[in-house]
Every structure is written in structure tokens, then in C-alpha cells.
Design an enzyme around this catalytic site. Structure first.
Site, PDB file in Angstrom:
ATOM      1  N   THR A 192       0.757  -1.256  -0.092  1.00 42.63           N
ATOM      2  CA  THR A 192      -0.042   0.030  -0.011  1.00 42.63           C
ATOM      3  C   THR A 192       1.064   1.076  -0.052  1.00 42.63           C
ATOM      4  OG1 THR A 192      -0.246   0.444   2.448  1.00 42.63           O
ATOM      5  CG2 THR A 192      -1.735  -1.277   1.182  1.00 42.63           C
ATOM      6  N   MET A 233      -3.187   5.192  -0.717  1.00 43.31           N
ATOM      7  CA  MET A 233      -4.464   4.631  -0.757  1.00 43.31           C
ATOM      8  C   MET A 233      -4.524   3.088  -0.450  1.00 43.31           C
ATOM      9  SD  MET A 233      -6.058   7.192  -1.994  1.00 43.31           S
ATOM     10  CE  MET A 233      -5.454   7.898  -0.733  1.00 43.31           C
ATOM     11  N   HIS A 234      -4.365   2.864   1.064  1.00 38.64           N
ATOM     12  CA  HIS A 234      -4.418   1.739   1.321  1.00 38.64           C
ATOM     13  C   HIS A 234      -5.572   0.993   1.159  1.00 38.64           C
ATOM     14  CE1 HIS A 234      -0.895   3.082   3.966  1.00 38.64           C
ATOM     15  NE2 HIS A 234      -1.788   4.108   4.376  1.00 38.64           N
ATOM     16  N   ASP A 235      -6.646   1.385   1.536  1.00 35.88           N
ATOM     17  CA  ASP A 235      -7.834   0.675   1.522  1.00 35.88           C
ATOM     18  C   ASP A 235      -8.239   0.116   0.213  1.00 35.88           C
ATOM     19  OD1 ASP A 235      -7.984   0.382   4.197  1.00 35.88           O
ATOM     20  OD2 ASP A 235      -9.490   1.960   4.540  1.00 35.88           O
TER      21      ASP A 235
END
Ligand SMILES: [Ca+2]
Length: 305
Positions: A192, A233-235
Site C-alpha cells: 500500500t 491509498m491503503h484501503d
């Protein structure tokens, strides 16, 4: 045919982008959104989910409230990154839909049992709700196609030197989930941190000119102002993978969660080099085609025009 999914989240700015990507994608059919306290408290994140759905005219998607705190630990939130509301300083207006009468647990069970196809769960908050689901209804594990998780890291944390936030909030829940036998794909910080947006990407999103493009860019501005190492933008990775798995480089590994470490609580111990010969219980993502990923997010947000 689109893939039925449940999104378990704690919105959260990067959760908002992940939700937009999922809702915009023809490949995915969002059957349910469940909330789990994490980035902010239960009331705030649930309100955020309802506000976002109202803002984009998707009020029909059910939102069910889940765990208000981790299984055993006290809740710690990430208001330093996501702000007092959880959505930075962006005001999306009051929601014109309400939270479900069903709990997240009951809603997840019913959606999974009533689906003719196996259901995929995208888990982008702490794993408390999923652990409770697995423990309460072990018989439905076989009806879950896959868990696409944002959490953990092979190398280095963001909450502590070794622990990533979602896992650090509820390590006990995470260990239950990683031991559940459900096929897991894990998007940890290793990947991520490579899935970032540039300032130019944010400007492009703003310049779509739509109200959701402008609101998304304003949220991302706030998020960028709180981050020093990139606009990660991890998620959205956990959703992007379901839309196009070819974006990611994935290695099957054994993953255990440290629940007792004095200095390492919440660390995901990822046996990338196969030192233990333990079963490979997770497909762990290590790399992403950032340009294509950023383009996918842009095109999703542009679709709301
Ligand atoms: Ca999240």
C-alpha cells in the site's frame, strides 16, 4: 457477472475512496456495508458511510453497525490522519438514509447465507467484526469466497515500528481471522505504500468537476496534509484487486499475528522466506502497478459525473 461483496470498513478517507471504487465497478456488486470502530468511533464512521452513500445517490445499499471496540483491547483511533469527523474537513451534508435495524453480524450472516454465489468480504478496518462472524457462525466460512484485507505488513509498521494500524487496533481479532481457513489476500504496507496518489493525480480528480470529484480531492488534500511519506491509498488496494488482480504481485505466505509481544503487539509475522514450513494461509501482496491503479481510481470517481 458481478462478484457479490460485503465491505467491512471504518470510513476514513481512504475507506471513502475504496467505497467509491467498489460502487463504481461493474465487476463488483456491493451487497452490504458494515462498520467497525477504528479510524474514528462507531457513531462517526457509520454516519460517514451513510453520508457518502447519500451524497452519491446510493442510499439503497444497507449499512449495518458492528463492533464499537476491539475484542479485548481499548479502542485507539486515527483522528490525527482522518480528522475529528473521520472525513477530514469535508462536509458531505446530512444523510438521507439510516442505519440498518440488523447488526453487522446478523446482516453479514444473512447476506452470505442467502447468496446463490459465494460472497467475498473486503475488510478495510480492524478485523473485529470478521472475527466475531467466524466465531459465531463457523458453518458459513465455506460460503465465503475470499477475504480481501487491508492490514499488516511484512516489513515495518505505521502505528508502531512493527505494527500496521488495522491489525494493531485488534490483534486478537486478526489472529482469529488469519487462522479461520478462509482464503485471504492481504494488502499490507509493503504494497500500500507503493499505491500512492501524486498531487497531480489529486488535481485530475478535482478537475472532473463533479461534486464527488471535488469532495474526494478535498478529502485527499486533508489526508495529504497529515501524511509525510506519501498519499497512500491503503484501503483501495483491497478493492482494486477484486476488479483487476493483474495489478498486483502476490506471494503465498504463512501469516501469524503477534498478540503477546512486549514491543511487537499487532505485528503480522509474514514468513515470506518460508522459514517455518507452516501452511500458507494468505496470499500477500508486495507490489502494484501504481500508474494503472491511480488510473483505475480516477476512472471510478469520474463515473459519478
Ligand atoms: Ca479503513
Amino acid at each position: 457477472m458481478s462478484k457479490p461483496i460485503i465491505i467491512d470498513c471504518d470510513p476514513g478517507i481512504d475507506d471513502a475512496i475504496a467505497l467509491l471504487l467498489a460502487i463504481a465497478s461493474d465487476e463488483l456488486d456491493v451487497k452490504l456495508i458494515t462498520t467497525c470502530a477504528g479510524n474514528q468511533t462507531m457513531e462517526k464512521i457509520t454516519t460517514n458511510a451513510l453520508k457518502l452513500l447519500s451524497f452519491i445517490g446510493e442510499e439503497k445499499i444497507e449499512v449495518a453497525k458492528g463492533a464499537t471496540r476491539p475484542l479485548f483491547k481499548e479502542l485507539c483511533i486515527a483522528d490525527d490522519i482522518h480528522g475529528e469527523s473521520g472525513f477530514g474537513e469535508v462536509e458531505l451534508g446530512e444523510p438521507n438514509c439510516s442505519v440498518s435495524d440488523r447488526s453487522a453480524l446478523e446482516a453479514m450472516r444473512d447476506v452470505i447465507l442467502n447468496s446463490p454465489e459465494k460472497v467475498t468480504i473486503v475488510a478495510i478496518g480492524p478485523l473485529t467484526n470478521i472475527a466475531i462472524l467466524v466465531k459465531s457462525y463457523p458453518e458459513i466460512v465455506n460460503n465465503i469466497e475470499e477475504l480481501s484485507i487491508m492490514g499488516g505488513a511484512c516489513y515495518g509498521g505505521n502505528s508502531t515500528p512493527t505494527a500496521e494500524f488495522n491489525i494493531f487496533v485488534d490483534p486478537d481479532a486478526a489472529q482469529i481471522v488469519f487462522k479461520s481457513g478462509i482464503p485471504i489476500t492481504m494488502f499490507g504496507l509493503d504494497v500500500t505504500h507503493k499505491a500512492f496518489l501524486s498531487n497531480e493525480d489529486i488535481e485530475r480528480i478535482r478537475n472532473t468537476g463533479s461534486k464527488i470529484g471535488v469532495a474526494s480531492a478535498s478529502m485527499l488534500d486533508f489526508y495529504a496534509s497529515r501524511l509525510t511519506r506519501g498519499i497512500h491509498m491503503h484501503d483501495a488496494c483491497a478493492v482494486a484487486y477484486l476488479v483487476d488482480p493483474s495489478l498486483f504481485t502476490i506471494i503465498p505466505c504463512n501469516v501469524e499475528v503477534e498478540t503477546k509481544g512486549e514491543f511487537t503487539n499487532g505485528q503480522t509475522v509474514v514468513d515470506k522466506n518460508d522459514r517455518t514450513n507452516k501452511p500458507k494461509n494468505a496470499n500477500v501482496a508486495f507490489d502494484v502497478d501504481r500508474e494503472r491503479f491511480a488510473e483505475m481510481l480516477y476512472q471510478a470517481i469520474e463515473k459519478f459525473n
